[in-house]
Design a protein around this motif. Structure first.
Motif, PDB file in Angstrom:
ATOM      1  N   ASP A   9       0.775  -1.026  -0.044  1.00 30.53           N
ATOM      2  CA  ASP A   9      -0.025  -0.109  -0.078  1.00 30.53           C
ATOM      3  C   ASP A   9       0.798   1.149  -0.072  1.00 30.53           C
ATOM      4  O   ASP A   9       0.739   2.206  -0.642  1.00 30.53           O
ATOM      5  CB  ASP A   9      -0.921  -0.039   1.219  1.00 30.53           C
ATOM      6  N   LEU A  10       1.901   1.207   1.114  1.00 31.50           N
ATOM      7  CA  LEU A  10       2.694   2.615   1.225  1.00 31.50           C
ATOM      8  C   LEU A  10       3.445   2.769  -0.150  1.00 31.50           C
ATOM      9  O   LEU A  10       3.600   3.812  -0.599  1.00 31.50           O
ATOM     10  CB  LEU A  10       3.752   2.039   2.271  1.00 31.50           C
ATOM     11  N   GLU A  12       2.153   2.020  -3.114  1.00 36.03           N
ATOM     12  CA  GLU A  12       1.233   2.256  -4.056  1.00 36.03           C
ATOM     13  C   GLU A  12       1.303   1.333  -5.240  1.00 36.03           C
ATOM     14  O   GLU A  12       1.026   1.618  -6.259  1.00 36.03           O
ATOM     15  CB  GLU A  12       1.286   3.778  -4.754  1.00 36.03           C
ATOM     16  N   LEU A  29       9.183   7.291  -5.442  1.00 39.31           N
ATOM     17  CA  LEU A  29       8.599   7.932  -4.281  1.00 39.31           C
ATOM     18  C   LEU A  29       9.745   8.698  -3.424  1.00 39.31           C
ATOM     19  O   LEU A  29       9.505   9.661  -2.883  1.00 39.31           O
ATOM     20  CB  LEU A  29       7.774   6.993  -3.453  1.00 39.31           C
ATOM     21  N   TYR A  33       9.474  12.789  -2.700  1.00 38.65           N
ATOM     22  CA  TYR A  33       9.339  13.003  -1.458  1.00 38.65           C
ATOM     23  C   TYR A  33      10.722  13.568  -0.762  1.00 38.65           C
ATOM     24  O   TYR A  33      10.597  14.402   0.478  1.00 38.65           O
ATOM     25  CB  TYR A  33       8.743  12.293  -0.517  1.00 38.65           C
ATOM     26  N   GLU A  50       8.469  16.920   9.907  1.00 37.19           N
ATOM     27  CA  GLU A  50       8.005  15.744  10.641  1.00 37.19           C
ATOM     28  C   GLU A  50       7.431  14.488   9.878  1.00 37.19           C
ATOM     29  O   GLU A  50       7.614  13.427   9.833  1.00 37.19           O
ATOM     30  CB  GLU A  50       7.300  15.983  11.735  1.00 37.19           C
ATOM     31  N   LEU A  51       6.407  15.060   8.966  1.00 38.78           N
ATOM     32  CA  LEU A  51       5.608  14.109   8.392  1.00 38.78           C
ATOM     33  C   LEU A  51       6.482  13.622   7.043  1.00 38.78           C
ATOM     34  O   LEU A  51       6.490  12.479   6.893  1.00 38.78           O
ATOM     35  CB  LEU A  51       4.312  14.722   7.669  1.00 38.78           C
ATOM     36  N   ARG A  52       7.273  14.304   6.480  1.00 36.64           N
ATOM     37  CA  ARG A  52       7.984  13.741   5.447  1.00 36.64           C
ATOM     38  C   ARG A  52       9.030  13.022   5.910  1.00 36.64           C
ATOM     39  O   ARG A  52       8.953  11.718   5.362  1.00 36.64           O
ATOM     40  CB  ARG A  52       8.877  14.916   4.903  1.00 36.64           C
ATOM     41  N   GLU A  54       8.754  10.966   8.622  1.00 31.04           N
ATOM     42  CA  GLU A  54       8.053   9.797   9.292  1.00 31.04           C
ATOM     43  C   GLU A  54       7.864   9.007   7.776  1.00 31.04           C
ATOM     44  O   GLU A  54       8.053   7.984   7.931  1.00 31.04           O
ATOM     45  CB  GLU A  54       6.809  10.141   9.789  1.00 31.04           C
ATOM     46  N   TYR A  55       7.259   9.819   6.962  1.00 30.68           N
ATOM     47  CA  TYR A  55       6.836   9.053   5.478  1.00 30.68           C
ATOM     48  C   TYR A  55       7.953   8.494   4.845  1.00 30.68           C
ATOM     49  O   TYR A  55       8.090   7.126   4.658  1.00 30.68           O
ATOM     50  CB  TYR A  55       6.272   9.823   4.618  1.00 30.68           C
ATOM     51  N   ARG A  58       9.212   5.094   6.916  1.00 34.19           N
ATOM     52  CA  ARG A  58       8.334   4.049   6.630  1.00 34.19           C
ATOM     53  C   ARG A  58       8.364   3.566   5.270  1.00 34.19           C
ATOM     54  O   ARG A  58       8.364   2.530   4.888  1.00 34.19           O
ATOM     55  CB  ARG A  58       6.780   4.446   6.684  1.00 34.19           C
ATOM     56  N   VAL A 143       2.214   8.644  18.481  1.00 30.45           N
ATOM     57  CA  VAL A 143       2.480   7.289  17.935  1.00 30.45           C
ATOM     58  C   VAL A 143       3.973   7.231  17.241  1.00 30.45           C
ATOM     59  O   VAL A 143       4.795   6.114  17.452  1.00 30.45           O
ATOM     60  CB  VAL A 143       1.581   6.868  17.000  1.00 30.45           C
ATOM     61  N   ILE A 144       4.332   8.161  16.891  1.00 34.71           N
ATOM     62  CA  ILE A 144       5.591   8.305  16.169  1.00 34.71           C
ATOM     63  C   ILE A 144       6.615   8.213  17.106  1.00 34.71           C
ATOM     64  O   ILE A 144       7.554   7.524  17.314  1.00 34.71           O
ATOM     65  CB  ILE A 144       5.877   9.509  15.306  1.00 34.71           C
TER      66      ILE A 144
ATOM     67  N   ASN B 194      -4.974  11.272  20.586  1.00 33.21           N
ATOM     68  CA  ASN B 194      -4.039  11.466  19.510  1.00 33.21           C
ATOM     69  C   ASN B 194      -4.012  11.764  18.263  1.00 33.21           C
ATOM     70  O   ASN B 194      -3.576  11.144  17.183  1.00 33.21           O
ATOM     71  CB  ASN B 194      -3.008   9.892  19.679  1.00 33.21           C
ATOM     72  N   ARG B 196      -4.267  14.404  15.479  1.00 29.46           N
ATOM     73  CA  ARG B 196      -3.678  15.739  14.825  1.00 29.46           C
ATOM     74  C   ARG B 196      -4.213  16.375  13.517  1.00 29.46           C
ATOM     75  O   ARG B 196      -3.952  17.432  13.195  1.00 29.46           O
ATOM     76  CB  ARG B 196      -2.205  15.397  14.585  1.00 29.46           C
ATOM     77  N   LYS B 245      -1.178  12.273  -7.636  1.00 27.01           N
ATOM     78  CA  LYS B 245      -2.005  11.301  -7.179  1.00 27.01           C
ATOM     79  C   LYS B 245      -1.373  10.630  -5.912  1.00 27.01           C
ATOM     80  O   LYS B 245      -2.188  10.587  -4.856  1.00 27.01           O
ATOM     81  CB  LYS B 245      -2.124   9.928  -8.090  1.00 27.01           C
ATOM     82  N   SER B 246      -0.131  10.609  -6.136  1.00 26.33           N
ATOM     83  CA  SER B 246       0.612  10.236  -4.775  1.00 26.33           C
ATOM     84  C   SER B 246       0.416  10.909  -3.564  1.00 26.33           C
ATOM     85  O   SER B 246       0.125  10.906  -2.428  1.00 26.33           O
ATOM     86  CB  SER B 246       2.124   9.826  -5.086  1.00 26.33           C
ATOM     87  N   ASN B 250      -1.285  10.374  -0.019  1.00 25.33           N
ATOM     88  CA  ASN B 250      -0.343  10.473   1.206  1.00 25.33           C
ATOM     89  C   ASN B 250      -0.560  11.592   2.152  1.00 25.33           C
ATOM     90  O   ASN B 250      -0.570  11.285   3.542  1.00 25.33           O
ATOM     91  CB  ASN B 250       1.153  10.508   0.627  1.00 25.33           C
ATOM     92  N   PHE B 251      -0.624  12.710   1.758  1.00 26.26           N
ATOM     93  CA  PHE B 251      -0.578  13.961   2.677  1.00 26.26           C
ATOM     94  C   PHE B 251      -2.117  14.566   2.756  1.00 26.26           C
ATOM     95  O   PHE B 251      -2.245  15.346   3.706  1.00 26.26           O
ATOM     96  CB  PHE B 251       0.397  14.802   2.333  1.00 26.26           C
ATOM     97  N   GLU B 307     -10.168   3.852  -3.327  1.00 22.98           N
ATOM     98  CA  GLU B 307      -9.242   3.047  -2.513  1.00 22.98           C
ATOM     99  C   GLU B 307      -9.548   2.678  -1.203  1.00 22.98           C
ATOM    100  O   GLU B 307      -9.473   3.532  -0.274  1.00 22.98           O
ATOM    101  CB  GLU B 307      -7.824   3.680  -2.747  1.00 22.98           C
ATOM    102  N   GLY B 313      -3.934   6.013   4.876  1.00 19.45           N
ATOM    103  CA  GLY B 313      -2.567   6.510   4.487  1.00 19.45           C
ATOM    104  C   GLY B 313      -1.751   5.270   4.441  1.00 19.45           C
ATOM    105  O   GLY B 313      -0.606   5.197   5.136  1.00 19.45           O
TER     106      GLY B 313
END
Ligand code: ATP
Ligand code: MG
Lengths: 196, 313
Positions: A9-10, A12, A29, A33, A50-52, A54-55, A58, A143-144, B194, B196, B245-246, B250-251, B307, B313
């Motif tokens: 999934d991650l 895609e 990917l 990113y 941070e999101l970047r 973490e992504y 993963r 969670v992170i 938790n 956000r 798309k990605s 994702n975000f 999807e 995510g």
């Protein structure tokens, strides 16, 4: 197996993807990113550093696990097991509370530096440092931080549950403090969902 | 009005920023669909800036949406021939959708009349902005389309627009299922859970209740937004579209399909100033082919199922 579906999934990709597809999607990917093209910049607050990170971590993880699944001959990145002598073990047992400082003390006693730790845990050295210094503003998601703490503890052969039990309340009291709440600059979804 | 059995597809074209080419792309897609032989009606729902007729080389129609709102003329009677076979147009009014003067009942009536139009395709040109009426009209469509250019400001507005559409959709679902209070409660206690972001709120709700999960999965299936990238100048620009798309999934936790691009071509500008229907008179412009291709892609997509893990995510 569930976990593997998440990896696909991650990336895609459907579960029947070939190793070549996995590889080229990963490269795509990772590039997308890691760089900062306009379609990413335009996300503004929806794409924090941070999101970047973490992504991306993963993504690395998913890629590695899938490559290993598809091609078991390739050596896995096996975490080195640390040798802990009796004396050190005893010393660790004496630790009353696994806060950031205690974690650093254990790490230094075992002679591990942050870079070595990064290679195995894939947690960026500055994050490891933030964990040790209890600089919480970089961990917007509990969670992170939790998952980082677990990795950290495992690496040092500490009991993750024990460390979590000591460490996480420190984070939670920080998020409850005015300083921690000040970090909350989310769009107010409540008003968006609010009554007409 | 015509209570015909024909169940046409409604397409809505919107997307934040002004001047990206929404009206141009709408007229191009409509012309192509009409040329293929299906009865196609364009509905110009742009605030004040109704100009689809000019893009089709028509003079302003005698009747417009204001006759529908003020004089209660049925929508089907405001439809005017465009001069292109199978293609018809409903002209916008000056007090159009983005207006407080349209009340809830009028909006619902408009939607009923749009759904009842006897056509294979109804294409709604929404104009810029994300007024609540614009969002609701966008959500009415079977195919929701945004037109953006490969420019950072235009992309920012597009993200904002599709987020607003998504919020609006969720809000309507929650309301319809009497969940608003529950969701507001969860959001108030977000620190303990938790949570956000909206994405995490949705994940949490789905995990906490099978009912909510089922509702969301059912109601959100088919919630897909098509992205058209217009005024592309370099091959690098096209990559922007392919990346969306990605990025969106994702975000933003949103499912989008990249329908395709059309390049920047001076012929478009010339044709508009000459009040000529672009698609008919510029057979050699690559833009004609590109608009046809992206129209075919949107038409062919069978409402792809949402999807499943979009928001996870
Ligand atoms: N592919 C293209 N190549 C060259 N010029 C274009 C192209 N698409 C649009 N334009 C130019 O951009 C202008 C704006 O296009 P259009 O009116 O379709 O935008 P819009 O998104 O409908 O604007 P508004 O938000 O004001 O309704 C056109 O007048 C035309 O000159
Ligand atoms: Mg327009």
């Amino acid at each position: 197996m569930d976990k593997y579906l998440q990896y696909y999934d991650l990336l895609e990709l459907p579960p029947e993807a070939t190793i070549k597809e996995i590889h080229s999607k990963y490269v795509y990917l990772k590039n997308l990113y890691s760089c900062n093209p306009i379609e990413i910049q335009a996300l503004n607050e929806d794409f924090s550093q941070e999101l970047r990170e973490e992504y991306l971590s993963r993504l690395d993880d998913a890629y590695e696990k899938l490559v290993l699944l598809m091609d078991p001959k390739k050596p896995a990145r096996i975490p080195q097991s640390l040798k802990i002598d009796e004396e050190t073990r005893h010393w660790i047992e004496q630790i009353g509370c696994f806060d950031g400082a205690a974690l650093r003390a254990v790490r230094e006693r075992l002679g591990v530096d942050l870079k070595e730790m990064f290679v195995v845990t894939r947690i960026q050295p500055h994050h490891l440092q933030n964990i040790e210094n209890e600089v919480f503003e970089f961990f917007r998601a509990e969670v992170i931080l939790r998952s980082f703490i677990i990795e950290y503890a495992r690496f040092l052969s500490l009991d993750p549950q024990r460390v979590l039990a000591d460490y996480m309340p420190r984070y939670q009291s920080w998020t409850a403090s005015p300083e921690g709440r000040g970090q909350d600059d989310l769009p107010d979804i409540l008003t968006m969902l609010g009554q007409e | 009005m015509g209570e015909s059995g024909r169940k046409g597809e409604i397409w809505a074209v919107g997307g934040g920023k002004g001047g990206t080419g929404k009206s141009f792309v709408t007229s191009g897609m409509g012309t192509h669909l009409a040329q293929k032989g299906g009865r196609t009606i364009l509905l110009d729902a742009d605030l004040g800036g109704a100009n689809l007729h000019t893009l089709l080389g028509m003079n302003r129609n005698r009747h417009s949406l204001s006759d529908f709102f003020d004089r209660k003329v049925p929508l089907s009677e405001i439809v005017a021939q465009s001069g292109i076979a199978n293609l018809e147009l409903i002209t916008g009014s000056f007090a159009s959708l983005d207006s407080e003067s349209i009340n809830h009942a009028q909006k619902q009536k408009l939607f009923r009349h749009i759904r009842a139009l006897d056509a294979d395709h109804v294409l709604i040109d929404l104009g810029a902005g994300s007024h609540i009426n614009t969002l609701d009209t966008f959500l009415l469509a079977d195919k929701m389309i945004v037109v953006t250019t490969p420019e950072i400001t235009s992309l920012e507005n597009m993200y904002q627009f599709i987020k607003s559409v998504y919020f609006r959709k969720l809000k309507l679902i929650f309301k319809a299922h009497n969940l608003t209070a529950t969701i507001q409660g969860t959001w108030k206690d977000r620190a303990t859970h938790n949570i956000r972001s909206l994405k995490e709120l949705i994940v949490h709700l789905k995990q906490s209740s099978d009912d909510i999960r089922d509702i969301l999965e059912r109601e959100m299936s088919g919630f897909v937004i098509y992205v058209v990238l217009n005024q592309v100048r370099t091959p690098k620009d096209i990559v922007v579209g392919e990346n969306l798309k990605s990025v969106c999934s994702n975000f933003l936790g949103l499912s989008v399909v990249y329908a395709g691009h059309s390049r920047h071509d001076e012929a478009v500008h010339r044709s508009i100033n000459n009040k000529e229907p672009f698609m008919l008179l510029n057979r050699f412009s690559p833009v004609v082919k590109e608009i046809r291709t992206l129209t075919e892609i949107i038409a062919a997509e069978p409402h792809p199922l949402f999807e499943k893990d979009m928001v996870n995510g």
